[in-house]
Design an enzyme around this catalytic site. Structure first.
Site, short mmCIF file in Angstrom:
data_model
loop_
_atom_site.label_atom_id
_atom_site.label_comp_id
_atom_site.label_asym_id
_atom_site.label_seq_id
_atom_site.Cartn_x
_atom_site.Cartn_y
_atom_site.Cartn_z
N GLU A 263 -59.21 -14.93 3.46
CA GLU A 263 -59.16 -13.47 3.54
C GLU A 263 -58.82 -12.87 2.18
O GLU A 263 -59.33 -11.81 1.81
CB GLU A 263 -58.16 -13.01 4.61
CG GLU A 263 -58.48 -13.45 6.05
CD GLU A 263 -59.90 -13.11 6.51
OE1 GLU A 263 -60.48 -12.12 6.03
OE2 GLU A 263 -60.45 -13.86 7.35
N GLU A 292 -68.94 -13.41 1.85
CA GLU A 292 -68.50 -14.73 2.30
C GLU A 292 -68.44 -15.73 1.14
O GLU A 292 -67.62 -16.63 1.13
CB GLU A 292 -69.41 -15.27 3.41
CG GLU A 292 -69.10 -14.71 4.78
CD GLU A 292 -67.69 -15.04 5.27
OE1 GLU A 292 -67.29 -16.21 5.22
OE2 GLU A 292 -66.98 -14.11 5.69
ZN ZN Z 1 -64.91 -14.33 5.90
#
Ligand code: ZN
Length: 497
Positions: A263, A292
């Site tokens: 995160e 990502e």
């Molecule tokens: Zn993620």
């Protein structure tokens, strides 16, 4: 030269952005702080804010400014053209959907969510099937309103990863699968097995203090963000105020730590985006694949790496002396990099995870090609799961019903996770070449050059380039599976002999 419609457009986009950021803050608060008795009032607050956001985003004046600017597009700078292009795309998408449709879709999503929760609980796909069919039909209808009805799945993917196409992903995943399946077989068939039971009884308060230190060390700015607890970890907020969450399990401390680093990777990207006009493409992220790639590079290439643990292991042992006294360095490192076939995607390790995504992509593609009917989904899922992931789920709860994504029509989202893994590995080898001493820096707890490189190569560009173009600019190569396969082999084959 002052440009009135451009300035008006940007001011309005910023205003809309701030309204949306309030909606997100309410969502964050709901997951982190909300007393149970306040759910109803929060639902009203959220509905009012969502209505205000919709009203602002569909303001007809925006359409007039866009039209005026399109007529003088020759006189615009490249940055202005980008802002215009992206604003026009969002405006078109939001204004071409009839209000009746938007309302009907929202109500269907809510019903579908509750049906999914129940069906999953009872492992009963049949009760969820009509709701899923409705989500698919609504997606076709939505694409038709936008003139994208000829390529509905491409439209779905574009919503999460702009300008990415199913045909591109199909080729990338086919190549990845060819190398990845034998690699996974080799690793899981190895006599070397990680022992996860060695990590038990890690006090949550100590875990929390430790992971905050790590997150601060890698460069997350706590003056412009915070970390709290929630059931499902996430990262939201805007560059100057990032809200991320993690969860804790006394018997699974690595999951909390790597989850927080993941995160924080998202948070570092958001903190690194330009902040001048937050409502425009100049300050926006590229898409979910690039987002990502940032979280996964920090989580996996860095956070599960030898250099990282050479630095942190002594500190970790100081914080958890009792728990780790009988655990060797090798056993700890193996547990951090444990690979095991698991029917559940979000519990999977970074090697087998990609297979779960390929499975979902193939299923979604068939659903939208209309070569697979909803009623045949569980059977198709189980057969493909056996072929790709290497196991058949015990039931639908562990199989086709496990993910939340389809119940609100978030088709086309899954591929971003695996594209992000490919890009992360590609960036990793590029930065290792660019900064030859990088791993020794990490070994000393110094992450500054890595973060600066990511800021310079990825973050500062906002949404200027799409995923494929940014990859080429950042790494000198087209996006492909080779770096990911190389990275997984270099990390896992020596570990598993
Ligand atoms: Zn993620």
């Amino acid at each position: 030269m002052p440009n009135k419609p451009y300035d008006q457009l940007v001011a309005e986009l910023d205003r809309i952005f701030y309204i949306q950021s309030v909606c997100r803050l309410l969502e964050w608060d709901e997951q982190v702080n909300l007393p149970s008795g306040a759910a109803e009032v929060r639902a009203s607050q959220s509905a009012i804010m969502a209505g205000l956001h919709h009203q602002s985003a569909t303001n007809p004046e925006i359409g007039e400014w866009l039209e005026a600017l399109e007529q003088q597009s020759d006189s615009l700078t490249d940055d202005q053209k980008l802002v215009l292009k992206e604003a026009a795309k969002s405006y078109r998408r939001i204004t071409r959907l009839p209000a009746e449709f938007v309302k009907r879709r929202a109500s269907a999503q809510s019903k579908s969510y509750h049906a999914w929760v129940k069906a999953r609980e009872n492992s009963d796909f049949e009760t969820f099937a009509p709701f899923l069919q409705e989500q698919i039909d609504l997606t076709h209808e939505e694409a038709n309103y936008l003139g994208e009805g000829d390529a509905v799945y491409d439209y779905c993917i574009d919503k999460h990863d702009p300008e990415m196409k199913a045909s591109t992903i199909e080729k990338l995943f086919a190549d990845l699968k060819t190398d990845l399946i034998p690699l996974v077989n080799k690793i899981v068939d190895s006599p070397v097995k990680p022992d996860f039971s060695i990590l038990k009884g890690f006090q949550v308060d100590r875990q929390e203090a430790f992971l905050k230190t790590v997150v601060r060390d890698i460069g997350f700015d706590f003056k412009h963000g915070r970390i709290d607890q929630s059931i499902h970890p996430f990262c939201s907020g805007i560059g100057s105020d990032i809200r991320m969450t993690t969860r804790f399990d006394e018997d699974n401390p690595i999951d909390s730590l790597t989850g927080a680093v993941h995160e924080a990777g998202h948070g570092l990207y958001d903190q690194g985006l330009p902040r001048t006009h937050p409502g425009t493409a100049l300050s926006d992220y590229v898409g979910m694949a690039v987002h990502e790639s940032q979280s996964r590079l920090w989580e996996n290439q860095v956070g599960r790496g030898r250099a990282f643990w050479n630095y942190y292991e002594p500190q970790y042992r100081e914080v958890f002396p009792e728990q780790l006294k009988a655990v060797s360095s090798e056993a700890l490192f193996l547990a951090i990099n444990g690979v095991k076939r698991n029917p559940i995607r979000f519990e999977s390790d970074e090697v087998t995870y990609n297979l779960h995504i390929i499975l979902r992509f193939e299923i979604e593609k068939q659903l939208f090609d209309q070569t697979l009917a909803v009623k045949d989904l569980p059977e198709a899922w189980n057969a493909l799961s056996q072929e790709i992931v290497g196991l058949t789920p015990k039931n639908d709860r562990e199989g086709v019903l496990q993910d939340i994504h389809w119940c609100d029509g978030s088709f086309g989202y899954f591929p971003s996770y695996c594209l992000g893994n490919m890009l992360a590995a590609q960036l990793w080898y590029t930065v290792l070449d660019a900064i030859p001493g990088l791993e020794s820096e990490i070994e000393q707890g110094n992450f500054t050059s890595l973060l600066s490189w990511l800021r310079e190569t990825i973050h500062r560009h906002g949404k200027r380039y799409n995923t494929l173009e940014l990859t080429r600019r950042a790494t000198g190569k087209p996006l492909g599976p080779d770096a990911l396969i190389r990275y997984l082999k270099e990390r896992y084959l020596p570990l598993y002999n």
